[in-house]
Design an enzyme around this catalytic site. Sequence first.
Site, PDB file in Angstrom:
ATOM      1  N   ASN A  78       0.906  -1.059   0.139  1.00 47.23           N
ATOM      2  CA  ASN A  78       0.031   0.135  -0.010  1.00 47.23           C
ATOM      3  C   ASN A  78       0.897   1.300   0.059  1.00 47.23           C
ATOM      4  O   ASN A  78       1.781   1.208   0.898  1.00 47.23           O
ATOM      5  CB  ASN A  78      -0.995  -0.134   1.231  1.00 47.23           C
ATOM      6  CG  ASN A  78      -1.769   1.057   1.134  1.00 47.23           C
ATOM      7  OD1 ASN A  78      -2.783   1.187   0.440  1.00 47.23           O
ATOM      8  ND2 ASN A  78      -1.933   2.009   2.019  1.00 47.23           N
ATOM      9  N   GLU A  79       0.635   2.093  -1.045  1.00 48.56           N
ATOM     10  CA  GLU A  79       1.455   3.255  -1.141  1.00 48.56           C
ATOM     11  C   GLU A  79       2.881   3.271  -0.663  1.00 48.56           C
ATOM     12  O   GLU A  79       3.468   3.811   0.179  1.00 48.56           O
ATOM     13  CB  GLU A  79       0.848   4.521  -0.217  1.00 48.56           C
ATOM     14  CG  GLU A  79      -0.709   5.059  -0.813  1.00 48.56           C
ATOM     15  CD  GLU A  79      -1.060   6.174  -0.126  1.00 48.56           C
ATOM     16  OE1 GLU A  79      -0.592   6.469   1.023  1.00 48.56           O
ATOM     17  OE2 GLU A  79      -2.104   6.773  -0.522  1.00 48.56           O
TER      18      GLU A  79
ATOM     19  N   GLU B 199      -7.676   5.273  -4.008  1.00 49.74           N
ATOM     20  CA  GLU B 199      -8.427   6.039  -3.015  1.00 49.74           C
ATOM     21  C   GLU B 199      -8.539   7.483  -3.171  1.00 49.74           C
ATOM     22  O   GLU B 199      -7.821   8.122  -3.859  1.00 49.74           O
ATOM     23  CB  GLU B 199      -7.351   5.867  -1.781  1.00 49.74           C
ATOM     24  CG  GLU B 199      -7.036   4.498  -1.408  1.00 49.74           C
ATOM     25  CD  GLU B 199      -6.022   4.688  -0.209  1.00 49.74           C
ATOM     26  OE1 GLU B 199      -5.733   5.875   0.413  1.00 49.74           O
ATOM     27  OE2 GLU B 199      -5.260   3.692  -0.004  1.00 49.74           O
TER      28      GLU B 199
ATOM     29  N   GLU C  20      -6.882   6.936  12.383  1.00 55.32           N
ATOM     30  CA  GLU C  20      -7.586   7.444  11.264  1.00 55.32           C
ATOM     31  C   GLU C  20      -8.948   7.639  11.609  1.00 55.32           C
ATOM     32  O   GLU C  20      -9.945   7.657  10.578  1.00 55.32           O
ATOM     33  CB  GLU C  20      -7.151   6.786   9.844  1.00 55.32           C
ATOM     34  CG  GLU C  20      -5.906   7.011   9.668  1.00 55.32           C
ATOM     35  CD  GLU C  20      -5.437   6.583   8.252  1.00 55.32           C
ATOM     36  OE1 GLU C  20      -4.555   7.280   7.610  1.00 55.32           O
ATOM     37  OE2 GLU C  20      -5.954   5.516   7.875  1.00 55.32           O
ATOM     38  N   LYS C  21      -9.448   7.478  12.890  1.00 55.65           N
ATOM     39  CA  LYS C  21     -11.007   7.536  13.134  1.00 55.65           C
ATOM     40  C   LYS C  21     -11.656   8.873  12.781  1.00 55.65           C
ATOM     41  O   LYS C  21     -12.767   8.816  12.713  1.00 55.65           O
ATOM     42  CB  LYS C  21     -11.243   7.248  14.667  1.00 55.65           C
ATOM     43  CG  LYS C  21     -10.540   8.101  15.491  1.00 55.65           C
ATOM     44  CD  LYS C  21     -10.690   7.529  16.945  1.00 55.65           C
ATOM     45  CE  LYS C  21      -9.522   8.332  18.146  1.00 55.65           C
ATOM     46  NZ  LYS C  21      -8.434   8.100  18.085  1.00 55.65           N
TER      47      LYS C  21
ATOM     48  N   HIS D  33     -11.089  10.210   9.853  1.00 57.33           N
ATOM     49  CA  HIS D  33     -11.085  10.338   8.489  1.00 57.33           C
ATOM     50  C   HIS D  33     -12.403   9.986   7.902  1.00 57.33           C
ATOM     51  O   HIS D  33     -13.005   9.130   8.498  1.00 57.33           O
ATOM     52  CB  HIS D  33     -10.041   9.177   8.019  1.00 57.33           C
ATOM     53  CG  HIS D  33      -9.592   9.585   6.588  1.00 57.33           C
ATOM     54  ND1 HIS D  33     -10.527   9.250   5.426  1.00 57.33           N
ATOM     55  CD2 HIS D  33      -8.378   9.819   5.962  1.00 57.33           C
ATOM     56  CE1 HIS D  33      -9.643   9.644   4.228  1.00 57.33           C
ATOM     57  NE2 HIS D  33      -8.568   9.970   4.794  1.00 57.33           N
TER      58      HIS D  33
HETATM   59  C1  GLA Z   1      -3.709   6.721   2.300  1.00 54.17           C
HETATM   60  C2  GLA Z   1      -3.439   5.464   2.619  1.00 54.17           C
HETATM   61  C3  GLA Z   1      -4.686   4.919   3.753  1.00 54.17           C
HETATM   62  C4  GLA Z   1      -5.100   5.783   4.576  1.00 54.17           C
HETATM   63  C5  GLA Z   1      -5.285   7.264   3.749  1.00 54.17           C
HETATM   64  C6  GLA Z   1      -5.853   8.298   4.690  1.00 54.17           C
HETATM   65  O1  GLA Z   1      -3.938   7.079   1.052  1.00 54.17           O
HETATM   66  O2  GLA Z   1      -3.212   4.494   1.659  1.00 54.17           O
HETATM   67  O3  GLA Z   1      -4.415   3.776   4.155  1.00 54.17           O
HETATM   68  O4  GLA Z   1      -4.210   6.029   5.336  1.00 54.17           O
HETATM   69  O5  GLA Z   1      -4.228   7.746   3.200  1.00 54.17           O
HETATM   70  O6  GLA Z   1      -6.053   9.390   3.732  1.00 54.17           O
END
Ligand code: GLA
Length: 687
Positions: A153-154, A311, A359-360, A362
């Site tokens: 992921n990223e 995303e 991230e609650k 978000h």
């Molecule tokens: C990134 C991550 C996610 C999340 C988002 C929050 O894109 O890939 O897991 O943390 O940011 O904006």
Amino acid sequence: MTHTTRRLDLGAIAYGGDYNPEQWPEEVWEEDVALMREAGVNLVSLGIFSWARLEPRPGEFDFGPLDRIIELLHANGIRIDLATPTASAPAWFLAANPTVRPVTADGRVLGYGARQTYCPSSPEYAAAAARITSELARRYAGHPAIVLWHIHNEYGCHVSRCYCEQSVLAFREWLTDRYKTVEALNAAWGTAFWGQHYGGFDEVDAPRDAPTEPNPAQQLDFRRFSSDALLRLYRAERDIVRALDPDVPITTNFMAGLSDNLDLWDWAREVDLVATDHYLSAAKTDNQIGLALSADLTRSLAGGEPWLLMEHSTSAVNWQARNIAKRPGEMARNSLAHVARGADGVLFFQWRASRAGAEKYHSAMLPHAGTGTRLWREVTALGADLAALGGLRGSRVRAEVALVWDWESCWGLQLGFKPTVDLDFRERIDAYYERFWRAGITVDFVHPGADLSGYRLVVAPSMYVTRTAWAENLRGYVRDGGTLVASYFTGIVDENDAVHLGGYPGALRDILGVRGEEFLPLREGEQTGLAADSDAGAGIRDGRATRWAEDLALDGASAVLRHADGPAAGRPAVTRHGFGAGAAWYVATAPDPATLDAVLRAACADAGVRQPSGQAEDVERVRRTADDGTVFDVLINHGPAEAVVEAQGRELLRAGGGAGGESGDGAVDGRLSVPAGEVRVLVIDPR
Ligand code: GLA
């Protein structure tokens, strides 16, 4: 550029998000899936942070819960983008392998408790990641619900460069491979300066925090090495999955235009489907422009093929200083702007808002307050809108203008000790991109070594690093009839940050027909006047300039604008040079927006670029064309008032009004009104 055999085809625009069911008791899952169906979700990214659950102890695996959720999704017709969970290693792994913890340039060792706590060059991490990836792929290869693999992921989101001892060893290996002999490295890095000569590769270090600016070529190579170290990890996981599940496309989520840590031209060649994440910058009020830039960059990375928005957020994020909620209709405008620029899927982080963890706060598709909310209504409306747009899948965006984008120049411009701190890769890219966005001219981004022959106009706002072969590419393009616009501090150095000699900008001087003797940057806030030369041409008037000037002489070019005052008074500020069958413009300063606009319009006219008419200032408009010639015209009104534009076709969709879209079916012949904040999609059938 991307593979054409392994495609994602859901028979619809993909819609959904990251799904993290492990955060919730299993009773909630049934409700999740029922609500996903209600919202029109057809794809979820599953398992991204599930390593600790899947491998609770070293070598012991528990796939029970993942089996159950996969079957539940499958039974409900929701397709799965299954992730390898390697972006967050289990606590037991870090406890057993403390040397895997990343080290920053100033020597701080980063601790466990967040995510991405690993050194990209750690053999222990690579081995553990390979093991869980193999187990996962072996178990789920061939499952009919899994239509896409999501590796990690990223990459590089939090830790893109590590300065630990293991990284230093890997850097030395990378350098040995690149230079073969240490004398070649000494020559490339210019180590004669400050007495840095190396006697062997084992003496070379990472460019840690040093008493003053470390060797710039060493820093550039460390950026390249660090992007490659992560790419090696990606390839290792991808190859494991590929061997076990050869027909399913594989991707990873980029952060195109948001993060500069990876050389995404290299990465894009390695995925079957280009996917990216995009988040708005809450401090800005003109986010639609940055969003469009990211989308255009992503499409360009995909070689013009459709791509996936992996995303974005339904409303506010939680990681900026002030997290601004999206206004009614904004989520639909954002989503449809990505679709307009080539996305064949719109996904969010994340499905259900977390109750706990970092991230609650978000936003999510299903907010804390549940389904009786504006956000939920907009999420279901967007699902319906996207369902109505299935016909856009596979259609292409065509551009006549390309902006040169290169991560090496981005990294090069971040090095210290420059003529001025006002030199910034994105600052000039953004200044130029905004002019095209406002003019309604869609642009692609290109690598400086790419085939440019398909573009009428190529613009290089920030091409500081210019390899000789890239200059040759531009030279051939202009000689054969292309039009080039170069901004200042472009064409200055080679791949080792060594200056192209003989006057600036060394690599492009003959093409531009100018010769710069000295840089004359301006003081903070200082402005100079720009005076239009007598043969400047229609539309170009006197203006103002900031940031930059040069002691520039004409060497074949003619002046379009000159500095009226300041350190370069009387010197050319904007020039045009006929070269071969084409023309090359040089913008040797930062003109005010109206002047830059006039210069770019003149260059567009010079190049024969079509400039749309009958537009409205706040209406973003992009077209996608299908293979059979059908055109989809997407119009997004970002402004506070209704706008009327010239348009033709049949109305396919009305969306973004906050209350949910409706499919239009009216014929549009001549004029179309787009209410404030709304979106219209028209179809123009092939003749
Ligand atoms: C990134 C991550 C996610 C999340 C988002 C929050 O894109 O890939 O897991 O943390 O940011 O904006």
